[in-house]
Motif scaffolding. Structure first.
Motif, short mmCIF file in Angstrom:
data_model
loop_
_atom_site.label_atom_id
_atom_site.label_comp_id
_atom_site.label_asym_id
_atom_site.label_seq_id
_atom_site.Cartn_x
_atom_site.Cartn_y
_atom_site.Cartn_z
N MET A 1 0.80 -1.21 0.05
CA MET A 1 -0.03 -0.07 -0.12
C MET A 1 0.70 1.19 0.08
SD MET A 1 -2.99 1.00 0.10
CE MET A 1 -4.05 2.57 0.39
N LEU A 2 1.92 1.01 0.73
CA LEU A 2 2.60 2.34 0.82
C LEU A 2 3.54 2.63 -0.48
CD1 LEU A 2 3.75 4.46 2.65
CD2 LEU A 2 5.60 2.95 3.38
N LYS A 3 3.89 1.35 -1.05
CA LYS A 3 4.66 1.38 -2.28
C LYS A 3 3.44 2.18 -3.47
CE LYS A 3 7.39 -1.40 -5.24
NZ LYS A 3 7.72 -2.64 -5.57
N THR A 4 2.32 1.81 -3.46
CA THR A 4 1.43 2.49 -4.48
C THR A 4 1.30 4.10 -4.28
OG1 THR A 4 0.28 0.52 -4.43
CG2 THR A 4 -0.85 2.39 -5.20
N ILE A 5 1.23 4.46 -3.02
CA ILE A 5 1.14 5.69 -2.51
C ILE A 5 2.17 6.30 -2.89
CG2 ILE A 5 0.97 7.47 -0.78
CD1 ILE A 5 -0.95 5.40 0.89
N PHE A 6 3.45 5.87 -2.92
CA PHE A 6 4.60 6.44 -3.07
C PHE A 6 4.71 6.81 -4.59
CE2 PHE A 6 9.24 6.15 -4.42
CZ PHE A 6 9.72 7.32 -3.86
N VAL A 7 4.50 5.65 -5.48
CA VAL A 7 4.37 5.80 -6.84
C VAL A 7 3.38 6.79 -7.46
CG1 VAL A 7 3.87 4.39 -9.09
CG2 VAL A 7 5.12 3.44 -7.19
N LEU A 8 2.41 7.10 -6.77
CA LEU A 8 1.39 7.98 -7.17
C LEU A 8 1.77 9.47 -6.92
CD1 LEU A 8 -2.12 6.17 -6.30
CD2 LEU A 8 -1.24 6.69 -8.59
N MET A 9 2.65 9.47 -5.66
CA MET A 9 2.96 10.99 -5.64
C MET A 9 4.12 11.18 -6.43
SD MET A 9 2.84 10.63 -1.31
CE MET A 9 4.00 12.06 -1.23
N VAL A 10 5.26 10.34 -6.53
CA VAL A 10 6.03 10.74 -7.86
C VAL A 10 5.47 11.05 -9.12
CG1 VAL A 10 7.93 9.77 -8.70
CG2 VAL A 10 7.69 9.53 -6.14
N GLY A 11 4.46 10.34 -9.50
CA GLY A 11 4.08 10.71 -10.68
C GLY A 11 3.28 11.82 -10.85
N GLY A 12 2.68 12.36 -9.77
CA GLY A 12 2.08 13.66 -9.72
C GLY A 12 2.98 14.71 -9.73
N VAL A 13 4.06 14.62 -9.06
CA VAL A 13 5.03 15.50 -8.97
C VAL A 13 5.61 15.68 -10.59
CG1 VAL A 13 7.50 16.15 -8.22
CG2 VAL A 13 5.50 15.37 -6.63
N LEU A 14 5.89 14.75 -11.21
CA LEU A 14 6.63 14.60 -12.27
C LEU A 14 5.64 15.30 -13.44
CD1 LEU A 14 8.37 11.29 -12.56
CD2 LEU A 14 9.48 13.48 -12.34
N VAL A 15 4.29 14.95 -13.47
CA VAL A 15 3.44 15.42 -14.34
C VAL A 15 3.15 16.92 -13.94
CG1 VAL A 15 0.87 15.30 -14.99
CG2 VAL A 15 2.15 13.38 -14.77
N SER A 16 3.23 17.58 -12.93
CA SER A 16 2.88 18.79 -12.58
C SER A 16 4.17 19.54 -12.96
CB SER A 16 2.68 18.98 -11.00
OG SER A 16 3.92 18.74 -10.25
N GLY A 17 5.23 19.37 -13.48
CA GLY A 17 6.30 20.09 -13.67
C GLY A 17 6.21 20.26 -15.23
N CYS A 18 5.07 19.65 -15.84
CA CYS A 18 4.99 19.84 -17.24
C CYS A 18 4.01 20.77 -17.47
CB CYS A 18 4.67 18.55 -17.85
SG CYS A 18 6.17 17.29 -17.61
N SER A 19 3.34 21.66 -16.69
CA SER A 19 2.31 22.50 -16.85
C SER A 19 2.46 23.86 -17.73
CB SER A 19 1.64 22.97 -15.48
OG SER A 19 2.59 23.66 -14.70
N ASN A 20 3.80 24.11 -17.67
CA ASN A 20 4.17 25.52 -18.40
C ASN A 20 5.13 25.36 -19.54
OD1 ASN A 20 6.36 24.96 -16.70
ND2 ASN A 20 6.73 26.95 -15.97
N LEU A 21 4.98 24.10 -20.30
CA LEU A 21 5.71 23.99 -21.57
C LEU A 21 5.43 24.88 -22.57
CD1 LEU A 21 6.33 20.07 -21.20
CD2 LEU A 21 8.01 22.01 -20.40
N SER A 22 6.21 25.34 -23.26
CA SER A 22 5.95 25.76 -24.83
C SER A 22 5.21 24.65 -25.76
CB SER A 22 7.18 26.55 -25.34
OG SER A 22 7.82 25.58 -25.98
N ASN A 23 4.73 24.96 -26.80
CA ASN A 23 4.17 24.38 -27.75
C ASN A 23 5.16 23.40 -28.35
OD1 ASN A 23 1.38 25.04 -27.41
ND2 ASN A 23 1.66 26.75 -29.29
N ARG A 24 6.29 23.70 -28.60
CA ARG A 24 7.28 23.06 -29.16
C ARG A 24 7.98 21.93 -28.14
NH1 ARG A 24 12.50 25.40 -32.34
NH2 ARG A 24 11.94 23.76 -34.04
#
Length: 74
Positions: free
Chosen positions: A1-24
């Motif tokens: 269970m802890l492993k699943t939560i960790f993977v979801l948290m890391v995935g959320g952090v990685l995706v949130s870093g892509c919010s202000n990218l240019s079109n290219r």
């Protein structure tokens, strides 16, 4: 269970870093993901290394994604 939560948290952090990218940058990132997936699938189907196929496909997809798509702005 802890492993699943960790993977979801890391995935959320990685995706949130892509919010202000240019079109290219967005096209390059999308191309890299699609290319990596395609390269791994092709490598798996032909008996090659999934890692090498994914790396080659990802690099090619990023290059194609970054170099295409600006024609409508000219």
């Amino acid at each position: 269970m802890l492993k699943t939560i960790f993977v979801l948290m890391v995935g959320g952090v990685l995706v949130s870093g892509c919010s202000n990218l240019s079109n290219r940058e967005n096209r390059a990132l999308t191309g890299a993901g699609l290319g990596a997936a395609g390269g791994a699938v092709i490598a798996g189907a032909t008996g090659g290394s999934l890692l090498v196929g994914g790396l080659i496909g990802g690099a090619g997809g990023a290059a194609v994604g970054a170099l295409t798509g600006d024609s409508h702005r000219r």
